[in-house]
Write a protein that holds these residues in place. Structure first.
Motif, short mmCIF file in Angstrom:
data_model
loop_
_atom_site.label_atom_id
_atom_site.label_comp_id
_atom_site.label_asym_id
_atom_site.label_seq_id
_atom_site.Cartn_x
_atom_site.Cartn_y
_atom_site.Cartn_z
N PRO A 11 10.39 -4.58 -0.85
CA PRO A 11 9.30 -4.65 -2.38
C PRO A 11 8.17 -4.31 -2.15
O PRO A 11 7.77 -4.24 -1.33
N THR A 12 7.71 -4.39 -3.41
CA THR A 12 5.88 -4.14 -3.64
C THR A 12 5.47 -5.75 -4.31
O THR A 12 6.85 -6.20 -4.10
N LEU A 13 4.15 -5.73 -3.65
CA LEU A 13 3.83 -7.41 -4.52
C LEU A 13 4.16 -7.54 -6.31
O LEU A 13 5.18 -8.44 -6.55
N ALA A 14 4.55 -6.71 -6.47
CA ALA A 14 4.83 -6.42 -7.79
C ALA A 14 5.99 -7.21 -8.15
O ALA A 14 7.31 -7.86 -9.42
N ASP A 15 7.02 -6.36 -7.80
CA ASP A 15 8.36 -7.10 -6.97
C ASP A 15 8.46 -7.98 -7.13
O ASP A 15 9.89 -7.99 -7.93
N LEU A 16 8.12 -8.26 -5.87
CA LEU A 16 8.77 -10.02 -5.98
C LEU A 16 7.98 -10.58 -7.08
O LEU A 16 8.89 -11.76 -7.12
N HIS A 17 6.80 -10.37 -7.39
CA HIS A 17 6.64 -11.31 -8.48
C HIS A 17 7.01 -11.71 -9.60
O HIS A 17 7.82 -12.16 -10.13
N SER A 18 7.93 -10.42 -10.00
CA SER A 18 9.50 -10.08 -11.10
C SER A 18 10.53 -10.59 -10.72
O SER A 18 11.06 -11.19 -11.65
N PRO A 119 14.53 -16.32 2.63
CA PRO A 119 13.78 -14.86 2.47
C PRO A 119 13.05 -14.54 1.85
O PRO A 119 12.01 -13.50 1.51
N TRP A 120 12.47 -15.11 0.78
CA TRP A 120 11.34 -14.59 -0.40
C TRP A 120 9.69 -14.72 0.66
O TRP A 120 9.27 -13.99 1.10
#
Length: 210
Positions: A11-18, A119-120
């Motif tokens: 993931p990108t950071l944006a992916d994780l935020h979503s 996992p996060w």
């Protein structure tokens, strides 16, 4: 309980935020406003790891934006660390609390909730690739080193990355210190508590210079 099925691959950071907004890895999502992922540059030389979002972080969706965050940013600057150059996050991504009248009172997460969120953190570590990780308080320390970890015994010293927390791409040093909220609770010893936090962060600053 585990968040693993909600964590995207590479993931990108944006992916994780979503993705964290969809997490049902434990029951904390039910009473929280939103999941709060970490914030900062990726990669970053330093990761700051706290316990969980507080009331204001839960409402605004960013870590360490409340009073404790203000203390942390001030202490980082006094220690010679640029707060904007560090990645800041928490072990647990949802706010655990109880309601008292109109107030939401912080409650520390359980070990099962910490484990469910692991996992996060693993995904963030792979993304941030820090040289060092500063553990802010006991919950962060226990998440990495187990239930016997005590901040008072370990603080201010560089520790090796725990073997139990496998990382595929890095082997950062670890430094434990108090959570900045301890400064707010210290009352008569507030300055001494703050000075202790800064002293610990100066050890991290020196290690980053090597």
């Amino acid at each position: 309980m585990s968040a693993a099925e909600w964590v995207p691959e590479s993931p990108t950071l944006a992916d994780l935020h979503s993705a964290v907004q969809k997490c049902r890895g434990c029951e904390l999502y039910r009473d929280a406003t939103q999941g709060v992922m970490g914030q900062g540059p990726t990669p970053a030389p330093l990761m700051l790891l706290g316990e969980q979002p507080g009331d204001r972080e839960d409402r605004e969706g960013e870590p360490f934006v409340g009073p404790a965050g203000g203390i942390l940013h001030e202490a980082l600057a006094d220690a010679g660390i640029d707060p904007e150059a560090a990645y800041t996050t928490n072990v647990v991504k949802h706010f655990r609390h109880r309601v008292s009248g109109k107030r939401r009172i912080h409650q520390s997460p359980t070990s099962k909730q910490v484990g469910a969120c692991a996992p996060w953190l693993a995904a963030e570590l792979d993304l941030v690739r820090p040289t060092g990780v500063v553990l802010l308080g006991g919950t962060a320390g226990k998440a990495l080193f187990g239930s016997s970890f005590r901040v008072g015994e370990a603080r201010g010293h560089l520790l090796e990355w725990p073997e139990a927390i496998a990382t595929s791409t890095l082997d950062p040093w670890v430094l434990a210190t108090t959570h900045p909220s301890a400064v707010l609770r210290a009352e008569d010893e507030r300055q001494a508590t703050y000075d202790g936090l800064v002293a610990d962060l100066k050890v991290a600053a020196k290690a980053l210079e090597k």
